[in-house]
Write an enzyme that holds these catalytic residues in place. Structure first.
Site, PDB file in Angstrom:
ATOM      1  N   GLU A 144       4.687  -4.440   7.381  1.00 18.86           N
ATOM      2  CA  GLU A 144       3.829  -3.475   8.097  1.00 18.86           C
ATOM      3  C   GLU A 144       4.240  -3.220   9.547  1.00 18.86           C
ATOM      4  O   GLU A 144       4.217  -2.070  10.005  1.00 18.86           O
ATOM      5  CB  GLU A 144       2.363  -3.948   8.072  1.00 18.86           C
ATOM      6  CG  GLU A 144       1.653  -3.676   6.756  1.00 18.86           C
ATOM      7  CD  GLU A 144       1.782  -4.822   5.768  1.00 18.86           C
ATOM      8  OE1 GLU A 144       2.709  -5.655   5.911  1.00 18.86           O
ATOM      9  OE2 GLU A 144       0.962  -4.881   4.843  1.00 18.86           O
ATOM     10  N   GLY A 168       0.589  -4.889   0.946  1.00 20.57           N
ATOM     11  CA  GLY A 168      -0.620  -4.927   0.113  1.00 20.57           C
ATOM     12  C   GLY A 168      -0.427  -5.683  -1.194  1.00 20.57           C
ATOM     13  O   GLY A 168      -1.392  -6.229  -1.745  1.00 20.57           O
ATOM     14  N   ALA A 200       0.862  -1.177   0.000  1.00 17.66           N
ATOM     15  CA  ALA A 200       0.000   0.000   0.000  1.00 17.66           C
ATOM     16  C   ALA A 200       0.901   1.230   0.000  1.00 17.66           C
ATOM     17  O   ALA A 200       2.062   1.164   0.437  1.00 17.66           O
ATOM     18  CB  ALA A 200      -0.897  -0.014   1.233  1.00 17.66           C
ATOM     19  N   GLU A 212      -0.888  -9.167  -0.248  1.00 21.29           N
ATOM     20  CA  GLU A 212      -2.327  -9.353   0.017  1.00 21.29           C
ATOM     21  C   GLU A 212      -3.125  -9.439  -1.287  1.00 21.29           C
ATOM     22  O   GLU A 212      -4.087 -10.202  -1.386  1.00 21.29           O
ATOM     23  CB  GLU A 212      -2.837  -8.209   0.896  1.00 21.29           C
ATOM     24  CG  GLU A 212      -2.280  -8.301   2.313  1.00 21.29           C
ATOM     25  CD  GLU A 212      -2.512  -7.046   3.135  1.00 21.29           C
ATOM     26  OE1 GLU A 212      -2.120  -5.949   2.672  1.00 21.29           O
ATOM     27  OE2 GLU A 212      -3.076  -7.146   4.226  1.00 21.29           O
TER      28      GLU A 212
HETATM   29  N1  COA Z   1       4.579   3.164  -1.038  1.00 20.63           N
HETATM   30  C1  COA Z   1       4.958   4.288  -1.654  1.00 20.63           C
HETATM   31  N2  COA Z   1       6.056   4.356  -2.440  1.00 20.63           N
HETATM   32  C2  COA Z   1       6.800   3.250  -2.568  1.00 20.63           C
HETATM   33  C3  COA Z   1       6.465   2.042  -1.935  1.00 20.63           C
HETATM   34  C4  COA Z   1       5.298   2.029  -1.136  1.00 20.63           C
HETATM   35  N3  COA Z   1       4.876   0.917  -0.510  1.00 20.63           N
HETATM   36  N4  COA Z   1       7.405   1.122  -2.242  1.00 20.63           N
HETATM   37  C5  COA Z   1       8.272   1.727  -3.059  1.00 20.63           C
HETATM   38  N5  COA Z   1       7.935   3.013  -3.252  1.00 20.63           N
HETATM   39  C6  COA Z   1       8.608   4.024  -4.063  1.00 20.63           C
HETATM   40  C7  COA Z   1       9.853   4.559  -3.354  1.00 20.63           C
HETATM   41  O1  COA Z   1       9.486   5.567  -2.427  1.00 20.63           O
HETATM   42  C8  COA Z   1      10.651   5.082  -4.521  1.00 20.63           C
HETATM   43  O2  COA Z   1      10.120   6.314  -4.920  1.00 20.63           O
HETATM   44  P1  COA Z   1      11.128   7.556  -5.283  1.00 20.63           P
HETATM   45  O3  COA Z   1      11.894   7.057  -6.474  1.00 20.63           O
HETATM   46  O4  COA Z   1      10.184   8.662  -5.573  1.00 20.63           O
HETATM   47  O5  COA Z   1      11.980   7.725  -4.075  1.00 20.63           O
HETATM   48  C9  COA Z   1      10.322   4.077  -5.628  1.00 20.63           C
HETATM   49  O6  COA Z   1       9.125   3.422  -5.230  1.00 20.63           O
HETATM   50  C10 COA Z   1      11.408   3.033  -5.801  1.00 20.63           C
HETATM   51  O7  COA Z   1      11.630   2.424  -4.542  1.00 20.63           O
HETATM   52  P2  COA Z   1      13.088   2.323  -3.878  1.00 20.63           P
HETATM   53  O8  COA Z   1      12.880   2.210  -2.393  1.00 20.63           O
HETATM   54  O9  COA Z   1      13.966   3.425  -4.361  1.00 20.63           O
HETATM   55  O10 COA Z   1      13.585   0.959  -4.500  1.00 20.63           O
HETATM   56  P3  COA Z   1      14.615  -0.074  -3.854  1.00 20.63           P
HETATM   57  O11 COA Z   1      14.896  -1.056  -4.930  1.00 20.63           O
HETATM   58  O12 COA Z   1      15.749   0.642  -3.219  1.00 20.63           O
HETATM   59  O13 COA Z   1      13.800  -0.799  -2.677  1.00 20.63           O
HETATM   60  C11 COA Z   1      11.875  -1.875  -1.692  1.00 20.63           C
HETATM   61  C12 COA Z   1      12.670  -1.581  -2.982  1.00 20.63           C
HETATM   62  C13 COA Z   1      10.609  -2.606  -2.103  1.00 20.63           C
HETATM   63  C14 COA Z   1      12.707  -2.763  -0.758  1.00 20.63           C
HETATM   64  C15 COA Z   1      11.528  -0.542  -0.985  1.00 20.63           C
HETATM   65  O14 COA Z   1      10.969   0.343  -1.938  1.00 20.63           O
HETATM   66  C16 COA Z   1      10.553  -0.682   0.138  1.00 20.63           C
HETATM   67  O15 COA Z   1      10.919  -1.131   1.214  1.00 20.63           O
HETATM   68  N6  COA Z   1       9.277  -0.308  -0.105  1.00 20.63           N
HETATM   69  C17 COA Z   1       8.255  -0.329   0.910  1.00 20.63           C
HETATM   70  C18 COA Z   1       7.736  -1.721   1.121  1.00 20.63           C
HETATM   71  C19 COA Z   1       6.703  -1.754   2.224  1.00 20.63           C
HETATM   72  O16 COA Z   1       6.986  -1.458   3.370  1.00 20.63           O
HETATM   73  N7  COA Z   1       5.478  -2.132   1.859  1.00 20.63           N
HETATM   74  C20 COA Z   1       4.393  -2.275   2.781  1.00 20.63           C
HETATM   75  C21 COA Z   1       3.642  -1.032   2.925  1.00 20.63           C
HETATM   76  S1  COA Z   1       2.354  -1.262   4.133  1.00 20.63           S
END
Ligand code: COA
Length: 259
Positions: free
Chosen positions: A132, A109, A64, A112
């Site tokens: 989460e 999400g 999400a 999910e």
């Molecule tokens: N919500 C909003 N934006 C998200 C996102 C999320 N769940 N997951 C990734 N993004 C965005 C990042 O903010 C980034 O945006 P930016 O380029 O404007 O900074 C873009 O997607 C690329 O992500 P980035 O973190 O730079 O890629 P990465 O390869 O370094 O890492 C992840 C990938 C998936 C490990 C990391 O993005 C992450 O931990 N995301 C959140 C996952 C999460 O907690 N999901 C559950 C939410 S309840």
């Protein structure tokens, strides 16, 4: 720009989450579009299978949208979760089978969303987790419920409490995914299963899906009653008559007409 791309070919629909710059993170706009697309697709007369996938190299969906959730108060969060539940439950109860075709991150999400589908096919790049609790929240789009039912409560608790990220082998071993394939083969392997479903009697498949879904919430005896009713409904179809007659005449039959 549309956040959900939709294609239909040979009675198989493919919906692609199209927000690759945010790793297909699920914001309200994307969820709304997904819901609208599903409602439109449901009107398609003879849809045999639906596939959900993500765009870009890195993710099915990375959860999400954290930026959107960061601004929410408790009432808005409840509304967000309720809408997520509505969309995913609609997907889960979609009349024809739904396949999640998963590469890269399927987190929060995104995990999910995959759990709300009937069948999950994953590439060897797939990574699943519930991050989460590290963000101060619980899973809110069905994860606490669907993973515990699909696997075991203790396993769901471990993944949700720790946020541990798992690979395809473990997901396969735990019954979370149906098939694990090399990333380069994901699309073909997904299509193979979709085509195999599309080649069977569509009314029978819809009845079988309904029987399994309804039965999961019922005791065995009531589930059997549901099965008998849906089994009987198949006998009102031309497809049942044509396929059985063909068998008796020792002819092959694949010309299902969905009636
Ligand atoms: N919500 C909003 N934006 C998200 C996102 C999320 N769940 N997951 C990734 N993004 C965005 C990042 O903010 C980034 O945006 P930016 O380029 O404007 O900074 C873009 O997607 C690329 O992500 P980035 O973190 O730079 O890629 P990465 O390869 O370094 O890492 C992840 C990938 C998936 C490990 C990391 O993005 C992450 O931990 N995301 C959140 C996952 C999460 O907690 N999901 C559950 C939410 S309840």
């Amino acid at each position: 720009m549309t956040l959900i791309n939709a294609e239909i070919k040979d009675k198989i629909a493919l919906l692609t989450l199209n927000r690759p710059e945010a790793l297909n993170a699920l914001n309200s706009e994307l969820l709304n579009e997904l819901y609208d697309r599903l409602k439109k697709l449901e009107q398609e007369n003879d849809l045999r299978c639906l596939i959900i996938t993500g765009s870009g190299e890195k993710a099915f969906a990375a959860g999400a949208d954290i930026g959107e959730m960061a601004e929410m108060d408790a009432d808005q969060a409840e509304e967000f979760a309720a809408f997520g539940h509505k969309v995913f439950s609609y997907l889960s109860a979609f009349p024809c089978p739904v396949i999640a075709s998963i590469h890269g991150y399927a987190l929060g999400g995104g995990f999910e969303l995959a759990l709300a589908c009937d069948i999950r096919i994953a590439a060897d790049t797939a990574r699943f987790s519930f991050p989460e609790t590290g963000l101060g929240i619980t899973p809110g789009f069905g994860g606490t419920q669907r993973l515990a039912r699909l696997t075991q409560a203790a396993y769901a608790m471990e993944l949700i409490f720790t946020g541990r990220r798992i690979k395809g082998e473990e997901a396969l071993e735990k019954g979370i995914i149906n098939l694990l394939v090399p990333a380069a083969d994901l699309r073909d392997e997904t299509m193979k299963i979709a085509e195999s479903i599309a080649g069977k009697a569509p009314i029978a498949i819809r009845m079988a899906k309904a029987a399994i879904h309804q039965g999961l919430d019922l005791d065995l005896e009531t589930g059997m009653e549901v099965e008998a009713e849906l089994f009987a409904e198949c006998f009102e179809s031309n497809d049942q008559k044509a396929a059985m007659q063909a068998f008796l005449k020792k002819e092959s039959f694949t010309d299902f007409r969905n009636k």
